[in-house]
Design a protein around this motif. Structure first.
Motif, PDB file in Angstrom:
ATOM      1  N   ALA A 227       0.835  -1.199   0.000  1.00  0.00           N
ATOM      2  CA  ALA A 227       0.000   0.000   0.000  1.00  0.00           C
ATOM      3  C   ALA A 227       0.871   1.250   0.000  1.00  0.00           C
ATOM      4  O   ALA A 227       2.028   1.229   0.436  1.00  0.00           O
ATOM      5  CB  ALA A 227      -0.912   0.009   1.219  1.00  0.00           C
ATOM      6  N   ALA A 228       0.315   2.354  -0.495  1.00  0.00           N
ATOM      7  CA  ALA A 228       1.005   3.639  -0.410  1.00  0.00           C
ATOM      8  C   ALA A 228       1.145   4.028   1.049  1.00  0.00           C
ATOM      9  O   ALA A 228       0.177   3.948   1.813  1.00  0.00           O
ATOM     10  CB  ALA A 228       0.233   4.702  -1.176  1.00  0.00           C
ATOM     11  N   LEU A 269       1.810   9.751   0.217  1.00  0.00           N
ATOM     12  CA  LEU A 269       0.931   9.010  -0.684  1.00  0.00           C
ATOM     13  C   LEU A 269       1.233   9.330  -2.146  1.00  0.00           C
ATOM     14  O   LEU A 269       1.081   8.467  -3.024  1.00  0.00           O
ATOM     15  CB  LEU A 269      -0.530   9.342  -0.374  1.00  0.00           C
ATOM     16  CG  LEU A 269      -1.042   8.919   1.011  1.00  0.00           C
ATOM     17  CD1 LEU A 269      -2.512   9.280   1.160  1.00  0.00           C
ATOM     18  CD2 LEU A 269      -0.841   7.430   1.256  1.00  0.00           C
ATOM     19  N   ASN A 272       3.835   7.039  -4.265  1.00  0.00           N
ATOM     20  CA  ASN A 272       3.318   5.885  -5.005  1.00  0.00           C
ATOM     21  C   ASN A 272       2.468   6.311  -6.194  1.00  0.00           C
ATOM     22  O   ASN A 272       2.523   5.690  -7.261  1.00  0.00           O
ATOM     23  CB  ASN A 272       2.489   4.998  -4.073  1.00  0.00           C
ATOM     24  CG  ASN A 272       3.351   4.073  -3.246  1.00  0.00           C
ATOM     25  OD1 ASN A 272       4.294   4.533  -2.608  1.00  0.00           O
ATOM     26  ND2 ASN A 272       3.038   2.789  -3.233  1.00  0.00           N
ATOM     27  N   ASN A 326      -8.088   5.770  -4.157  1.00  0.00           N
ATOM     28  CA  ASN A 326      -7.383   4.864  -5.056  1.00  0.00           C
ATOM     29  C   ASN A 326      -8.110   3.524  -5.037  1.00  0.00           C
ATOM     30  O   ASN A 326      -8.343   2.954  -3.968  1.00  0.00           O
ATOM     31  CB  ASN A 326      -5.930   4.691  -4.584  1.00  0.00           C
ATOM     32  CG  ASN A 326      -5.077   3.969  -5.606  1.00  0.00           C
ATOM     33  OD1 ASN A 326      -5.511   3.024  -6.249  1.00  0.00           O
ATOM     34  ND2 ASN A 326      -3.838   4.420  -5.764  1.00  0.00           N
ATOM     35  N   ARG A 328      -7.135   0.610  -6.021  1.00  0.00           N
ATOM     36  CA  ARG A 328      -6.359  -0.590  -5.655  1.00  0.00           C
ATOM     37  C   ARG A 328      -6.811  -1.047  -4.273  1.00  0.00           C
ATOM     38  O   ARG A 328      -6.934  -0.242  -3.351  1.00  0.00           O
ATOM     39  CB  ARG A 328      -4.866  -0.293  -5.625  1.00  0.00           C
ATOM     40  CG  ARG A 328      -4.216  -0.133  -6.970  1.00  0.00           C
ATOM     41  CD  ARG A 328      -2.727   0.127  -6.801  1.00  0.00           C
ATOM     42  NE  ARG A 328      -2.037  -0.997  -6.200  1.00  0.00           N
ATOM     43  CZ  ARG A 328      -1.146  -0.897  -5.208  1.00  0.00           C
ATOM     44  NH1 ARG A 328      -0.880   0.296  -4.670  1.00  0.00           N
ATOM     45  NH2 ARG A 328      -0.549  -1.960  -4.738  1.00  0.00           N
ATOM     46  N   ASP A 331      -4.727  -0.017  -1.192  1.00  0.00           N
ATOM     47  CA  ASP A 331      -4.746   1.427  -0.947  1.00  0.00           C
ATOM     48  C   ASP A 331      -6.119   1.886  -0.477  1.00  0.00           C
ATOM     49  O   ASP A 331      -6.232   2.739   0.422  1.00  0.00           O
ATOM     50  CB  ASP A 331      -4.370   2.180  -2.230  1.00  0.00           C
ATOM     51  CG  ASP A 331      -2.886   2.095  -2.532  1.00  0.00           C
ATOM     52  OD1 ASP A 331      -2.101   2.012  -1.578  1.00  0.00           O
ATOM     53  OD2 ASP A 331      -2.513   2.115  -3.712  1.00  0.00           O
ATOM     54  N   ARG A 335      -6.738   3.788   3.090  1.00  0.00           N
ATOM     55  CA  ARG A 335      -7.298   5.149   3.116  1.00  0.00           C
ATOM     56  C   ARG A 335      -8.617   5.189   3.884  1.00  0.00           C
ATOM     57  O   ARG A 335      -8.921   6.182   4.554  1.00  0.00           O
ATOM     58  CB  ARG A 335      -7.480   5.667   1.693  1.00  0.00           C
ATOM     59  CG  ARG A 335      -6.150   5.904   1.000  1.00  0.00           C
ATOM     60  CD  ARG A 335      -6.265   6.737  -0.242  1.00  0.00           C
ATOM     61  NE  ARG A 335      -5.013   6.718  -0.992  1.00  0.00           N
ATOM     62  CZ  ARG A 335      -4.770   7.458  -2.061  1.00  0.00           C
ATOM     63  NH1 ARG A 335      -5.689   8.293  -2.511  1.00  0.00           N
ATOM     64  NH2 ARG A 335      -3.597   7.376  -2.685  1.00  0.00           N
TER      65      ARG A 335
END
Length: 475
Positions: A227-228, A269, A272, A326, A328, A331, A335
C-alpha cells in the motif's frame, strides 16, 4: 409494547437508548472486523518471518551516498530548537548532512535561540520573508527554495530531503539507515516513539499506546501488502527524484501544498501515485534501541485536541477532497482506515450517550415508568462479538505498549483507552468546525502546538539514548 399515543417521555428515552445501542453495535462490529483483519495480516507476517524488527549490522555513522537535507520548520520554537539542532548535529557527524531550519521574520525568539547554538557549517538558518505563522507547508516550501539555491551555487544536487520537527530527538543511526534505504526506494519512514511523561501519564501516555501499535503493526502491514505509505512528517526521507515527480504532478514549482494541513501525509501518498516505491523501516541498533524519532507529545487535553483536530482535518477531510480514492484494494483499505476518524468519533459519542442514559432507564424501569425494549438475537449477538473484540483489542494494545515501554506502561494502556476515545470525539468536532469554516471562505492557519521541552534537555546526550527497558526487545 405501548402504543404510539401512550408513550411517556421515559419510554421514548428507552427507544432512543435502544436505537443508539443498535447503531453503535453495528459500527463497532465493522470496526472490529477491520482491526481483526489487520491483526491477522500482522500475525501471518510474523509467522512467515517478514514482519520482524530488523537488526542493524553497523554502528550507523557511515558516510552518506550524497547530500541529505533535513528540513525543520519552526514557528515559536525558541524553547526546543536549539537543543534539537545541537543534538542532531552531534548525533549525525556525516559531512554531507545539511540542516535547514525555517524561521519567520517576526519570530525573533526562535532566531535568537538558533544564534546561541555551536557554530557548524552544516547548519542553514532560513528566514521566511513573510510574517508567521503561515502554514507548515508554506515554511517547508521556503526551505525547499533555499535548498535549490544551494544546489545551484554548489552545482551539486541533494540526494534526499528529510523531514523533522523542532521537538524531535533523532537516533544516531537514523540518518545512515534512511540513506541506505533510498538506494532501492523513493520514500522511507522510520517509527515515531512518543516519550512517557511522569506529569501526564494519561494524555501524553495515550500517544505511546497509539504509536506503539500503529508503527509496529499498521505501518508494517501496509508496507508488506504494497500500500502507499503516508508520511508521519518526522523521521522520513524523500529521494530527490520523488520530489521532482511530485512537483511535476502538482504542475507547480514547490513540492508541498501550502493550503494543506497535513502536507507530509499527502506527499507520502503521492510518492506511489507518481510511480515511486515506499518503505517502512523498523529496526533496532546494535545496542537494542529502536531506530526511531523520539519526542514529547502534548501533555494537556486542550493541546492534544488541537493537534489531533489538525490531523483529522488534514487527513480525513482535506485528504478526501484533495487525493480522492485509489481503487487498488490495499490502498482503498488503508485510506478508509485513515479517514474513518470522524465516523469513529460519532459512533463512540453515541455509545457514551447510551451509557449515560442506561442508569436513568434502569431506575425508570424499576419504578414502572418505562418498559425495556426487546433486544433481539441480532443485537445480542453483536454485543457478545463486540465485547470479545474489545477484550482482544485491549490485550493487543497492552502487548504492543509493553513491548516498547515495559509492563507498567502496558497495563496503563488498558486504562488509557477511554482517554483516547474522549480526545478523538473532541478533536473530530473541532476538525469539522474548522473544515466548514474554510469551506465558507475562512483562512487556513497553522494551529501550532507549543513545545516547552526537548528530550535532549532531559536525557544525557551520550549514547545509549534510551534507559534500559523492563522487557527485552523481541527479535
Amino acid at each position: 409494547m405501548l402504543s404510539w399515543p401512550s408513550y411517556p417521555a421515559l419510554q421514548w428515552l428507552a427507544v432512543v437508548e435502544h436505537e443508539l445501542l443498535l447503531f453503535a453495535a453495528i459500527w463497532f462490529a465493522l470496526f472490529a472486523l477491520d482491526e481483526l483483519l489487520v491483526d491477522l495480516a500482522w500475525l501471518w507476517l510474523r509467522l512467515l518471518g517478514h514482519g520482524r524488527t530488523l537488526r542493524m549490522s553497523g554502528c550507523g555513522d557511515a558516510e552518506l551516498g550524497g547530500v541529505s537535507a533535513v528540513l525543520v520548520p519552526a514557528w515559536n520554537e525558541s524553547q526546543v530548537i536549539g537543543a534539537m539542532v545541537t543534538h542532531a548535529l552531534r548525533s549525525w557527524p556525516q559531512r554531507d548532512l545539511r540542516i535547514y531550519v525555517g524561521c519567520y521574520r517576526n519570530d525573533t525568539a526562535t532566531l535568537e535561540a538558533l544564534t546561541g547554538t555551536e557554530p557548524d557549517p552544516r547548519l542553514r538558518v532560513v528566514v521566511h520573508d513573510r510574517d508567521g505563522p503561515t502554514t507548515k507547508a508554506d515554511c517547508l516550501n521556503r526551505l525547499y527554495r533555499a535548498i535549490c539555491e544551494d544546489e545551484r551555487r554548489a552545482r551539486q544536487p541533494v540526494r534526499a530531503l528529510i523531514l523533522h520537527d523542532a521537538e524531535d530527538m533523532v537516533h544516531p543511526a537514523a540518518l545512515s539507515a534512511m540513506d541506505q534505504a533510498l538506494d532501492t526506494v523513493d520514500f522511507v519512514q522510520l517509527p515515531v516513539r512518543p516519550e512517557p511523561q511522569s506529569t501526564s501519564r494519561w494524555v501524553a501516555g495515550h500517544y505511546c499506546d497509539e504509536f506503539a501499535e500503529a508503527h509496529a503493526r499498521d505501518m508494517v502491514v501496509g508496507h508488506h501488502i504494497g500500500a502507499a505509505l503516508p508520511s508521519a512528517g518526522v523521521g522520513c526521507a524523500f529521494s530527490r527524484r520523488a520530489i521532482d515527480r511530485i512537483i511535476a504532478h502538482r504542475a507547480s514549482d514547490e513540492p508541498f501544498a501550502a493550503e494543506c494541513l497535513t502536507e507530509d501525509y499527502e506527499c507520502g501518498l503521492l510518492v506511489n501515485a507518481t510511480g515511486g516505491r515506499s518503505a517502512f523501516l523498523r529496526m533496532r541498533a546494535q545496542d537494542g534501541t529502536l531506530v526511531a524519532t523520539r519526542e514529547f507529545f502534548p501533555a494537556s487535553i486542550a493541546e492534544s485536541v488541537r493537534q489531533k483536530a489538525r490531523w483529522v482535518h488534514g487527513i480525513a477531510f482535506q485528504g478526501w477532497d484533495r487525493l480522492g480514492w485509489n481503487l487498488r484494494l490495499c490502498d482503498l483499505w488503508m485510506r478508509l482506515r485513515d479517514r474513518r476518524g470522524p465516523l469513529v468519533a460519532v459512533v463512540i459519542c453515541a455509545a457514551y450517550l447510551m451509557l449515560l442514559l442506561w442508569p436513568v432507564l434502569i431506575l425508570a424501569q424499576q419504578v414502572g415508568l418505562a418498559e425495556p425494549v426487546p433486544d433481539g438475537p441480532l443485537l445480542r449477538g453483536l454485543l457478545v462479538f463486540n465485547f470479545a473484540s474489545l477484550l482482544w483489542r485491549l490485550v493487543m494494545r497492552a502487548l504492543f505498549t509493553a513491548r516498547e515501554y515495559g509492563l507498567r506502561e502496558g497495563l496503563l494502556a488498558v486504562l488509557r483507552f477511554p482517554v483516547g476515545n474522549i480526545i478523538a470525539i473532541m478533536a473530530a468536532r473541532r476538525a469539522l468546525m474548522a473544515y466548514v469554516r474554510v469551506l465558507l471562505g475562512g483562512r487556513l492557519r497553522w494551529d501550532h502546538t507549543v513545545h516547552r521541552a526537548h528530550l535532549a534537555q532531559v536525557l544525557p546526550l551520550a549514547l545509549p539514548l534510551e534507559e534500559p527497558r523492563p522487557l527485552p526487545a523481541p527479535s
